[in-house]
Design a protein around this motif. Structure first.
Motif, PDB file in Angstrom:
ATOM      1  N   ASP A   9      52.784  70.011 100.123  1.00  6.63           N
ATOM      2  CA  ASP A   9      51.469  69.379 100.205  1.00  6.63           C
ATOM      3  C   ASP A   9      51.366  68.712 101.562  1.00  6.63           C
ATOM      4  N   ASP A  10      50.235  68.862 102.235  1.00 10.22           N
ATOM      5  CA  ASP A  10      50.091  68.310 103.576  1.00 10.22           C
ATOM      6  C   ASP A  10      49.850  66.806 103.594  1.00 10.22           C
ATOM      7  N   GLN A  11      49.509  66.221 102.471  1.00 19.55           N
ATOM      8  CA  GLN A  11      49.292  64.773 102.412  1.00 19.55           C
ATOM      9  C   GLN A  11      50.601  64.091 102.000  1.00 19.55           C
ATOM     10  N   VAL A  14      50.588  62.132  98.639  1.00 20.41           N
ATOM     11  CA  VAL A  14      50.555  63.005  97.460  1.00 20.41           C
ATOM     12  C   VAL A  14      51.917  63.659  97.254  1.00 20.41           C
ATOM     13  N   ARG A  15      52.472  64.189  98.340  1.00 24.70           N
ATOM     14  CA  ARG A  15      53.781  64.848  98.246  1.00 24.70           C
ATOM     15  C   ARG A  15      54.855  63.874  97.762  1.00 24.70           C
ATOM     16  N   GLU A  33      60.913  70.002 100.444  1.00 23.88           N
ATOM     17  CA  GLU A  33      59.528  69.601 100.644  1.00 23.88           C
ATOM     18  C   GLU A  33      58.981  70.298 101.873  1.00 23.88           C
ATOM     19  N   VAL A  54      52.659  74.072  95.108  1.00 26.57           N
ATOM     20  CA  VAL A  54      52.002  74.190  96.405  1.00 26.57           C
ATOM     21  C   VAL A  54      50.528  73.802  96.320  1.00 26.57           C
ATOM     22  N   ASP A  55      50.107  72.992  97.290  1.00 23.99           N
ATOM     23  CA  ASP A  55      48.707  72.596  97.412  1.00 23.99           C
ATOM     24  C   ASP A  55      47.887  73.801  97.855  1.00 23.99           C
ATOM     25  N   MET A  58      46.253  73.677 102.848  1.00 25.75           N
ATOM     26  CA  MET A  58      47.230  73.114 103.776  1.00 25.75           C
ATOM     27  C   MET A  58      47.040  73.773 105.138  1.00 25.75           C
ATOM     28  N   ASP A  62      47.340  78.512 103.792  1.00 25.95           N
ATOM     29  CA  ASP A  62      46.908  77.789 102.597  1.00 25.95           C
ATOM     30  C   ASP A  62      47.735  78.228 101.392  1.00 25.95           C
ATOM     31  N   GLY A  63      47.562  77.522 100.289  1.00 30.20           N
ATOM     32  CA  GLY A  63      48.344  77.787  99.086  1.00 30.20           C
ATOM     33  C   GLY A  63      48.133  79.182  98.517  1.00 30.20           C
ATOM     34  N   THR A  85      45.429  71.556  93.087  1.00 24.62           N
ATOM     35  CA  THR A  85      44.281  71.199  93.909  1.00 24.62           C
ATOM     36  C   THR A  85      43.485  70.090  93.244  1.00 24.62           C
TER      37      THR A  85
END
Length: 100
Positions: A9-11, A14-15, A33, A54-55, A58, A62-63, A85
């Motif tokens: 996850d890019d955040q 959140v990760r 991670e 996976v988000d 990203m 993307d996921g 998501t």
């Protein structure tokens, strides 16, 4: 035997939260991670987790594309991927399902 998970996850917040929740479970071990889709692919190939979380959105890949490359119909040894998501868009869900 625990379930080995990679979280992508890019955040950061959140990760980190997902890792904390998963690590609190006695039968789940977070083994890696990633903050973007390209790193998620690299980590997944290197560590071969039981599940990649996976988000859907990203940077890099993307996921949906990560899912296609790891679990798609053309993958000879597919991995289990769970796409997450917060977006309420049917096209994301459909895209993830079609990707594998």
């Amino acid at each position: 035997m625990s379930i080995r998970v990679v979280v992508a996850d890019d955040q950061d917040l959140v990760r980190t939260g997902l890792v904390m929740i998963l690590d609190a479970q006695p039968d789940i071990e977070v083994i890696g991670e990633a903050a973007d889709g390209i790193v998620a692919l690299e980590v997944a190939h290197r560590l071969r987790p039981d599940v990649l979380l996976v988000d859907i959105r990203m940077p890099g890949l993307d996921g949906v594309e990560v899912t296609r490359r790891l679990a798609g119909p053309d993958v000879s040894d597919p991995m289990a991927v769970v796409v997450i998501t917060t977006f309420d868009l049917d096209e994301y869900v459909v895209g993830a399902l079609r990707a594998g």
